[in-house]
Design a protein around this motif. Sequence first.
Motif, PDB file in Angstrom:
ATOM      1  N   ALA A  41       3.918  -9.944   7.723  1.00 36.85           N
ATOM      2  CA  ALA A  41       3.854 -11.385   7.446  1.00 36.85           C
ATOM      3  C   ALA A  41       5.212 -12.042   7.713  1.00 36.85           C
ATOM      4  O   ALA A  41       5.278 -13.153   8.255  1.00 36.85           O
ATOM      5  N   TRP A  42       6.304 -11.363   7.336  1.00 38.33           N
ATOM      6  CA  TRP A  42       7.633 -11.919   7.565  1.00 38.33           C
ATOM      7  C   TRP A  42       7.945 -11.998   9.061  1.00 38.33           C
ATOM      8  O   TRP A  42       8.522 -12.981   9.532  1.00 38.33           O
ATOM      9  N   ALA A  43       7.554 -11.002   9.826  1.00 42.56           N
ATOM     10  CA  ALA A  43       7.782 -11.029  11.276  1.00 42.56           C
ATOM     11  C   ALA A  43       7.001 -12.173  11.920  1.00 42.56           C
ATOM     12  O   ALA A  43       7.516 -12.876  12.805  1.00 42.56           O
ATOM     13  N   THR A  44       5.785 -12.405  11.474  1.00 40.25           N
ATOM     14  CA  THR A  44       4.976 -13.516  11.997  1.00 40.25           C
ATOM     15  C   THR A  44       5.636 -14.857  11.654  1.00 40.25           C
ATOM     16  O   THR A  44       5.693 -15.765  12.493  1.00 40.25           O
ATOM     17  N   ARG A  45       6.150 -14.983  10.433  1.00 36.25           N
ATOM     18  CA  ARG A  45       6.815 -16.222  10.037  1.00 36.25           C
ATOM     19  C   ARG A  45       8.088 -16.446  10.845  1.00 36.25           C
ATOM     20  O   ARG A  45       8.389 -17.574  11.253  1.00 36.25           O
ATOM     21  N   LEU A  46       8.874 -15.380  11.085  1.00 39.59           N
ATOM     22  CA  LEU A  46      10.090 -15.539  11.880  1.00 39.59           C
ATOM     23  C   LEU A  46       9.777 -15.964  13.312  1.00 39.59           C
ATOM     24  O   LEU A  46      10.504 -16.763  13.899  1.00 39.59           O
ATOM     25  N   ARG A  47       8.720 -15.415  13.874  1.00 39.97           N
ATOM     26  CA  ARG A  47       8.351 -15.821  15.243  1.00 39.97           C
ATOM     27  C   ARG A  47       7.932 -17.277  15.293  1.00 39.97           C
ATOM     28  O   ARG A  47       8.160 -17.954  16.297  1.00 39.97           O
ATOM     29  N   ALA A  48       7.315 -17.766  14.226  1.00 43.74           N
ATOM     30  CA  ALA A  48       6.871 -19.158  14.206  1.00 43.74           C
ATOM     31  C   ALA A  48       8.010 -20.119  13.885  1.00 43.74           C
ATOM     32  O   ALA A  48       8.149 -21.167  14.525  1.00 43.74           O
ATOM     33  N   ASP A  49       8.849 -19.784  12.893  1.00 46.61           N
ATOM     34  CA  ASP A  49       9.874 -20.712  12.412  1.00 46.61           C
ATOM     35  C   ASP A  49      11.293 -20.347  12.837  1.00 46.61           C
ATOM     36  O   ASP A  49      12.217 -21.128  12.608  1.00 46.61           O
ATOM     37  N   GLY A  50      11.497 -19.179  13.424  1.00 41.89           N
ATOM     38  CA  GLY A  50      12.844 -18.722  13.762  1.00 41.89           C
ATOM     39  C   GLY A  50      13.386 -19.348  15.036  1.00 41.89           C
ATOM     40  O   GLY A  50      12.664 -19.960  15.819  1.00 41.89           O
ATOM     41  N   VAL A  51      14.683 -19.172  15.223  1.00 40.89           N
ATOM     42  CA  VAL A  51      15.369 -19.677  16.405  1.00 40.89           C
ATOM     43  C   VAL A  51      15.394 -18.570  17.452  1.00 40.89           C
ATOM     44  O   VAL A  51      15.899 -17.469  17.199  1.00 40.89           O
ATOM     45  N   PRO A  52      14.839 -18.789  18.648  1.00 40.07           N
ATOM     46  CA  PRO A  52      14.879 -17.746  19.683  1.00 40.07           C
ATOM     47  C   PRO A  52      16.286 -17.598  20.256  1.00 40.07           C
ATOM     48  O   PRO A  52      16.947 -18.573  20.595  1.00 40.07           O
TER      49      PRO A  52
END
Length: 185
Positions: A41-52
């Motif tokens: 769940a955290w990896a999915t959230r980082l992909r959605a809200d994180g900075v590439p």
Amino acid sequence: MTVVKIVRSWWRRRYPAYLLGIVTGMAMMWLPLKTFDDQEAWATRLRADGVPVQAVIHETVYKARNSRTMHLRYQVAGVPHRAEVGCWEVCLPADTSVRIWVDPDDPEDFVTDFGTLSGHRGRLQGVVGAAGLALSGTMLAAAVGRFLGRRRDRRRRDWQSQQREQRRRQFRNGGGVTKHKPSRR
């Protein structure tokens, strides 16, 4: 209180301890599964809200047969960062470029494009899960062993009481006189 009564009371008190050990072990085995779901769940959230960000693998370290680590270098808002990622499924050579998504609030926290989170997450939970398996297995084996031991002891007591009763009957009927074999003359 006789010794037998004391031992029997200890015996009865151990079953709740065995049950508690089994339940605790099962909860400990559940922890790695829960951690794995939380990490997904955290990896999915980082992909959605994180900075590439583009990261470069600085080096790959081989410590043991199953212990490999990749060291990454990357920049977030002009600030250089270093981090490490465990090589579980993907282990790339040095000077390879990797896309990562960084948490804007914590630049040390990221997920790679192949799905690995930063750091060595989940190792402690894996050890706790293995300890839970050992605990619940040991407690289950002890409870089953005690139960089977009780059955064996009950059979032994029954056999011993039958032998005592048989001896009593022999003495009552024979008056305690031993009979000799007739001679072969």
